[in-house]
Design a protein around this motif. Structure first.
Motif, PDB file in Angstrom:
ATOM      1  N   ALA A 144      -9.775  -0.504  18.791  1.00 35.02           N
ATOM      2  CA  ALA A 144      -8.933   0.091  17.736  1.00 35.02           C
ATOM      3  C   ALA A 144      -7.465  -0.151  18.036  1.00 35.02           C
ATOM      4  N   ILE A 170      -8.002  -0.031   9.309  1.00 39.62           N
ATOM      5  CA  ILE A 170      -7.353   0.485  10.536  1.00 39.62           C
ATOM      6  C   ILE A 170      -6.135   1.308  10.118  1.00 39.62           C
ATOM      7  N   GLY A 195      -9.982   3.661  14.479  1.00 43.36           N
ATOM      8  CA  GLY A 195      -8.635   3.358  14.002  1.00 43.36           C
ATOM      9  C   GLY A 195      -8.016   4.451  13.159  1.00 43.36           C
TER      10      GLY A 195
END
Ligand code: 6PG
Length: 245
Positions: free
Chosen positions: A207, A220, A149
């Motif tokens: 992600a 993230i 991420g």
């Protein structure tokens, strides 16, 4: 200020997504210039970025862009020697930047590693370059997406994510090699009219799902970057496999 929700464009494969994003960039540069602007573009590193840069060059004859009136920046850079093949700017120069008629004064590379220069010094110099020659926002900011991420060189739970008040930050202990990097900060990445993510491959599917739905920014980072006018995700079937469609 609320920013528009991301628009997801799913293409068949990596080359198709690179081609679609490349043509979109060429058209955006031309329309910005037709409106009297000098577009500032933020490039990204990574493997899909190379495919994208090569496609921009391949399609550059199809769209009338005055390359001498385009400013090029990097969202992040590896703090390695200028000639190190790992350097984002070197890769971009090989694939695009040195093959179109950009004004050398409008190519804004982050400092390369050299004797006596710390990564902190380099980040401070890049921050000053942005303050001095930046337009205040990017017309288009390209970003890759890491399987964890990350965007640019802002990695999950990394202290660099929390840095504000400056446009660029030194990154040590990057979980993605090489370990020393310079990255735009979240606040600098968010100074973009258009944020365009380039996301390819099954290893990015989780992600991408989290980045578009529920991931907290510290876990993230891609959740924390959106364009003021638009955010577009150019992705392929493999990376879009977990999205509700
Ligand atoms: C870098 C990149 C980084 C990259 C992502 C995706 O310098 O490493 O800027 O943010 O865009 O890690 O990379 P891939 O496209 O190779 O997966």
């Amino acid at each position: 200020m609320t920013r528009p929700e991301p628009e997801v464009r799913v293409l068949a494969d990596a080359q198709s997504l690179a081609d679609a994003a490349a043509l979109a960039l060429l058209n955006r540069l031309a329309s910005d210039q037709a409106a009297g602007g000098t577009p500032h573009v933020g490039l990204t590193g990574g493997s899909i970025a190379r495919t994208f840069h090569r496609s921009v060059l391949a399609q550059s004859g199809d769209v009338d862009v005055d390359w001498s009136r385009v400013d090029v920046w990097w969202g992040d850079e590896r703090f390695v020697a200028a000639t190190d093949p790992e350097r984002n700017a070197l890769q971009a120069r090989e694939d695009l930047v040195d093959a179109v008629a950009l004004d050398p004064a409008r190519i804004h590379e982050a400092p390369a590693a050299e004797a006596g220069l710390s990564v902190e010094d380099a980040a401070a110099a890049y921050a000053e370059e942005l303050r001095t020659h930046g337009a205040g926002s990017f017309s288009v900011l390209l970003l890759g997406l890491g399987p964890d991420g990350h965007v640019a060189s802002l990695f999950p739970e990394h202290p660099a994510l929390e840095v504000d008040g400056v446009p660029a930050v030194a990154v040590r202990d990057s979980p993605k090699p090489p370990p020393l990097r310079i990255s735009l900060t979240l606040e600098a990445l968010n100074r973009a009219d258009a944020v365009w993510f380039l996301v390819s491959g099954e290893d990015k599917a989780e992600a991408l799902r989290a980045a578009l739905t529920d991931g907290p920014v510290p876990q993230i980072p891609a959740r924390g970057v959106r364009g003021t006018v638009e955010t577009v995700v150019f992705t392929d079937e493999a990376a879009a496999g977990l999205l509700d469609r």
